[in-house]
Structures are given as C-alpha cells and as structure tokens.
Design a protein around this motif. Structure first.
Motif, PDB file in Angstrom:
ATOM      1  N   PHE A 104     -20.547 -25.746  22.886  1.00 10.81           N
ATOM      2  CA  PHE A 104     -19.485 -25.035  23.585  1.00 10.81           C
ATOM      3  C   PHE A 104     -20.022 -24.324  24.821  1.00 10.81           C
ATOM      4  O   PHE A 104     -19.465 -24.442  25.923  1.00 10.81           O
ATOM      5  CB  PHE A 104     -18.819 -24.029  22.649  1.00 10.81           C
ATOM      6  CG  PHE A 104     -17.782 -23.174  23.316  1.00 10.81           C
ATOM      7  CD1 PHE A 104     -16.539 -23.689  23.655  1.00 10.81           C
ATOM      8  CD2 PHE A 104     -18.050 -21.850  23.613  1.00 10.81           C
ATOM      9  CE1 PHE A 104     -15.583 -22.894  24.284  1.00 10.81           C
ATOM     10  CE2 PHE A 104     -17.114 -21.051  24.236  1.00 10.81           C
ATOM     11  CZ  PHE A 104     -15.868 -21.575  24.567  1.00 10.81           C
ATOM     12  N   VAL A 105     -21.112 -23.585  24.656  1.00 13.17           N
ATOM     13  CA  VAL A 105     -21.670 -22.831  25.781  1.00 13.17           C
ATOM     14  C   VAL A 105     -22.210 -23.777  26.845  1.00 13.17           C
ATOM     15  O   VAL A 105     -21.994 -23.577  28.045  1.00 13.17           O
ATOM     16  CB  VAL A 105     -22.774 -21.869  25.291  1.00 13.17           C
ATOM     17  CG1 VAL A 105     -23.416 -21.154  26.483  1.00 13.17           C
ATOM     18  CG2 VAL A 105     -22.197 -20.846  24.315  1.00 13.17           C
ATOM     19  N   VAL A 106     -22.914 -24.835  26.427  1.00 12.41           N
ATOM     20  CA  VAL A 106     -23.486 -25.781  27.394  1.00 12.41           C
ATOM     21  C   VAL A 106     -22.381 -26.550  28.115  1.00 12.41           C
ATOM     22  O   VAL A 106     -22.447 -26.770  29.333  1.00 12.41           O
ATOM     23  CB  VAL A 106     -24.453 -26.760  26.693  1.00 12.41           C
ATOM     24  CG1 VAL A 106     -24.975 -27.801  27.686  1.00 12.41           C
ATOM     25  CG2 VAL A 106     -25.620 -26.002  26.069  1.00 12.41           C
ATOM     26  N   ALA A 107     -21.344 -26.951  27.389  1.00 10.89           N
ATOM     27  CA  ALA A 107     -20.259 -27.743  27.983  1.00 10.89           C
ATOM     28  C   ALA A 107     -19.543 -26.983  29.093  1.00 10.89           C
ATOM     29  O   ALA A 107     -19.059 -27.588  30.055  1.00 10.89           O
ATOM     30  CB  ALA A 107     -19.256 -28.157  26.904  1.00 10.89           C
ATOM     31  N   LEU A 108     -19.480 -25.651  28.985  1.00 13.34           N
ATOM     32  CA  LEU A 108     -18.795 -24.849  30.005  1.00 13.34           C
ATOM     33  C   LEU A 108     -19.469 -24.995  31.371  1.00 13.34           C
ATOM     34  O   LEU A 108     -18.835 -24.778  32.407  1.00 13.34           O
ATOM     35  CB  LEU A 108     -18.782 -23.373  29.596  1.00 13.34           C
ATOM     36  CG  LEU A 108     -17.824 -23.003  28.463  1.00 13.34           C
ATOM     37  CD1 LEU A 108     -18.034 -21.542  28.056  1.00 13.34           C
ATOM     38  CD2 LEU A 108     -16.384 -23.235  28.879  1.00 13.34           C
ATOM     39  N   GLY A 109     -20.748 -25.366  31.373  1.00 13.44           N
ATOM     40  CA  GLY A 109     -21.446 -25.553  32.641  1.00 13.44           C
ATOM     41  C   GLY A 109     -21.185 -26.900  33.284  1.00 13.44           C
ATOM     42  O   GLY A 109     -21.584 -27.133  34.426  1.00 13.44           O
ATOM     43  N   TYR A 110     -20.524 -27.828  32.557  1.00 10.78           N
ATOM     44  CA  TYR A 110     -20.317 -29.177  33.071  1.00 10.78           C
ATOM     45  C   TYR A 110     -18.852 -29.574  33.208  1.00 10.78           C
ATOM     46  O   TYR A 110     -18.521 -30.442  34.010  1.00 10.78           O
ATOM     47  CB  TYR A 110     -21.003 -30.203  32.154  1.00 10.78           C
ATOM     48  CG  TYR A 110     -22.507 -30.134  32.187  1.00 10.78           C
ATOM     49  CD1 TYR A 110     -23.237 -30.851  33.133  1.00 10.78           C
ATOM     50  CD2 TYR A 110     -23.209 -29.354  31.270  1.00 10.78           C
ATOM     51  CE1 TYR A 110     -24.618 -30.801  33.157  1.00 10.78           C
ATOM     52  CE2 TYR A 110     -24.590 -29.293  31.287  1.00 10.78           C
ATOM     53  CZ  TYR A 110     -25.297 -30.019  32.239  1.00 10.78           C
ATOM     54  OH  TYR A 110     -26.669 -29.961  32.267  1.00 10.78           O
ATOM     55  N   THR A 111     -17.987 -28.972  32.412  1.00 16.70           N
ATOM     56  CA  THR A 111     -16.579 -29.363  32.458  1.00 16.70           C
ATOM     57  C   THR A 111     -15.704 -28.120  32.373  1.00 16.70           C
ATOM     58  O   THR A 111     -16.197 -27.013  32.134  1.00 16.70           O
ATOM     59  CB  THR A 111     -16.250 -30.331  31.302  1.00 16.70           C
ATOM     60  OG1 THR A 111     -14.947 -30.883  31.505  1.00 16.70           O
ATOM     61  CG2 THR A 111     -16.284 -29.630  29.957  1.00 16.70           C
ATOM     62  N   GLY A 172     -18.321 -35.231  26.894  1.00 14.44           N
ATOM     63  CA  GLY A 172     -18.958 -35.746  25.689  1.00 14.44           C
ATOM     64  C   GLY A 172     -19.271 -34.629  24.710  1.00 14.44           C
ATOM     65  O   GLY A 172     -19.055 -34.761  23.500  1.00 14.44           O
ATOM     66  N   LEU A 173     -19.777 -33.496  25.226  1.00 13.87           N
ATOM     67  CA  LEU A 173     -20.060 -32.353  24.362  1.00 13.87           C
ATOM     68  C   LEU A 173     -18.771 -31.780  23.765  1.00 13.87           C
ATOM     69  O   LEU A 173     -18.745 -31.340  22.611  1.00 13.87           O
ATOM     70  CB  LEU A 173     -20.799 -31.263  25.156  1.00 13.87           C
ATOM     71  CG  LEU A 173     -22.259 -31.569  25.486  1.00 13.87           C
ATOM     72  CD1 LEU A 173     -22.821 -30.500  26.420  1.00 13.87           C
ATOM     73  CD2 LEU A 173     -23.107 -31.639  24.212  1.00 13.87           C
ATOM     74  N   ALA A 174     -17.689 -31.776  24.549  1.00 18.92           N
ATOM     75  CA  ALA A 174     -16.398 -31.300  24.041  1.00 18.92           C
ATOM     76  C   ALA A 174     -15.926 -32.161  22.876  1.00 18.92           C
ATOM     77  O   ALA A 174     -15.389 -31.657  21.884  1.00 18.92           O
ATOM     78  CB  ALA A 174     -15.358 -31.295  25.166  1.00 18.92           C
ATOM     79  N   LEU A 175     -16.146 -33.468  22.984  1.00 14.77           N
ATOM     80  CA  LEU A 175     -15.788 -34.368  21.883  1.00 14.77           C
ATOM     81  C   LEU A 175     -16.670 -34.114  20.668  1.00 14.77           C
ATOM     82  O   LEU A 175     -16.193 -34.130  19.522  1.00 14.77           O
ATOM     83  CB  LEU A 175     -15.919 -35.818  22.341  1.00 14.77           C
ATOM     84  CG  LEU A 175     -15.586 -36.892  21.297  1.00 14.77           C
ATOM     85  CD1 LEU A 175     -14.152 -36.739  20.802  1.00 14.77           C
ATOM     86  CD2 LEU A 175     -15.815 -38.291  21.870  1.00 14.77           C
TER      87      LEU A 175
END
Length: 313
Positions: A104-111, A172-175
C-alpha cells in the motif's frame, strides 16, 4: 401450551448460538474499516519522502500496540502461547498482512489513490470466490448483488481520477493488495478457532524489518513521529486487531464487503481535516456503496429474525 412445547418455544425464541458472535463480527470488521479509513488523512500530513521509512516506523508502532494489547489481555505466558499455537495459518495471515501494508505504501509512489481504491473494490468478489472454492461457503444472490453494487459504486468514486498512463508497478501492487487481503480474510474464517492477533503482530514485525533494511534513514521530525505513531498504532495496529478478531466470526464475503467502507469514509476525513472537498462522483459512488452495505446488513438482520420466530402451537 404444555411444558414440553414451552421449552421448545423458549429454545427457538432465544438468540441463536452464533447470532451474538455474528453481530460482534460485523461490528468489529466495520470498526476496522472505520479506523483504516483515517489512513489517507494521516498520510496526507506526513512530510517523509522515503516510503520505506514510513513502512518501518508505521509497522514498528503497530507492533508495539499489538504486543502491548496482547500482554494486557493475555499476560506474558498467554502471549507466548498465542504465538506458539497460531501455526501455519497464522504465519500465512502474517505474510498476507505484511505484503498488503508494505504494498500500500509503496504503491502510492507509483499510482493514484483512485486506482488502489478501485482494486480494493474487487476484494469482496475475490474473497467470495475463494470462500466458495476453499470453504464451500454458499454465497446467496443478495450478497452477490451487494458485491457488484459495491464495485460499481467505487468505480464511480474513482472515475474522475483515472489517468491515461498506467503504472505496471503501482497497479500491480494494488492488485496484490486486493488478492492477499482477500486470502487473509478466507484463512482467518477457515481457521476461526485460531486467534489471529499474534499473526497480524508478526505481520507488522516483518514490515518493520523490511522497512528498516531498505530505508535510507530513520530520522524524521517530531511532528512526523507523532503522525507515524497514529499511522501505526491506531490506523494499522488497532484496525488489524479488530479485523482479525471479527473476520473469523462472519462469512468471508461479508467481512470483505463490510471492509469496503474504508474507501467510502476515507475522502470524508480528508475533506474535514485537510479541507479537500470530495468530487460529486466521489459522493455519489460513496452513497452507492453505503446503501448497498446497509441494505445487505438490514436484509441479513431481517432473515435472522425470521429464523428466530417461534413455532406455532
């Protein structure tokens, strides 16, 4: 009415053995979604550029909260026993929650948050399918209808924010978040006799270790320490404890369905705390989700009352 009939009627009109547990499960999962919904408002106030630093401190404070809670509730010996008896199901849930919180935290930096929320809308559907396959849980048409209504509502909520560019890593991380969260829900339900609080505690300990190893530095401002404490102990720790406790008491599809209240309440707190006015579609979609969940819960309540009606003499 003779004494035998009276005894039979008393048994039927008394609360069903699982009725109180189911009600508590619904309240706990709803409480978890409410607590989780503050995550966006808290994260919005952070001034920390490195996501791994956020993950490290958030997970650390969550671990402290959960360990303190178990020590207060079960004592040192009971806490050790809970960790020893959670077995492979507990380890699996720990890995799922660690993966979800880190992603969740990492995905916020990409999407965008919108894309993550849209993926989360699929959690009830994934959990329902996994429940049917692995638990043989029957999902009625009303629940399927509520799931589809929730997906449609969150789709309306985030439709204003779709970007033309698609991030393979972020989306992809969100999925991944949606899949592992649904899996954790089903595992918790399948092994309902196993206390999962130590499992989520192990999950945030894993998150702490990963964050510390990959962080570029753990020094932040005093203000950020305070926000990270809220982000960890309150938003992550308390939310996970409530969900892990409540999800084992109700069907997987219902637990995942109620948890989708998180993206409904989230924009409201950002609006009230940071004065970011939600878009009309956000309000419309949130209303659709809220109506679907309330309607489904009222339907379940109505059916449980019908089941508890006394038999005619």
């Amino acid at each position: 009415m003779d004494s035998e009939t009276a005894v039979s009627a008393a048994k039927i009109t008394s609360p069903l053995p699982g009725a109180a547990d189911a009600r508590n499960g619904v309240l706990l999962v709803f409480g978890a979604a409410l607590v989780w919904s503050f995550g966006g408002a808290i994260a919005r106030g952070l001034d920390v550029g490195d996501p791994w630093t956020i993950i490290a401190w958030r997970s650390f404070f969550a671990a402290l909260f959960l360990l303190g809670f178990m020590l207060w509730r079960d004592g040192p010996a009971g806490t050790v026993r809970l960790f020893r008896t959670m077995g492979l199901p507990g380890v699996a849930v720990a890995v799922c929650f660690a993966t979800a919180s880190i992603s969740f935290v990492v995905a916020l930096g990409y999407t965008s948050v919108a894309n993550i929320l849209l993926m989360q809308a699929g959690v009830p559907l994934i959990a329902a399918l996994l429940g049917v396959v692995f638990l043989r849980e029957a999902v009625d048409r009303v629940t399927w209808g509520a799931i589809l209504a929730v997906i449609a509502g969150i789709g309306v909520m985030v439709s204003d924010s779709f970007a033309a560019n698609v991030s393979f890593i972020g989306d992809g991380l969100a999925l991944v978040i949606a899949v592992v969260f649904a899996a954790a829900t089903v595992i918790t339900r399948r092994f309902s006799g196993v206390r999962m609080t130590p499992a989520v505690c192990l999950g945030v300990i894993i998150g702490t270790v990963v964050g510390v190893v990959l962080s570029s530095g753990l020094i932040v401002s005093a203000r950020d320490y305070g926000l990270l404490f809220l982000f960890g102990a309150f938003n992550l720790g308390l939310g996970m404890a409530m969900f892990a406790t409540g999800a084992r008491l109700i069907p997987s599809a219902l637990a995942a369905l109620i948890s989708t209240m998180e993206p409904v309440f989230g924009p409201i707190w950002v609006w009230l705390i940071h004065a970011e006015v939600p878009a009309p579609r956000t309000l419309l979609g949130g209303g659709m989700v809220f109506a679907a969940l309330v309607g489904h819960i009222l339907w379940q309540w109505h059916m449980s009352r019908r089941t508890a009606l006394p038999l005619p003499n």
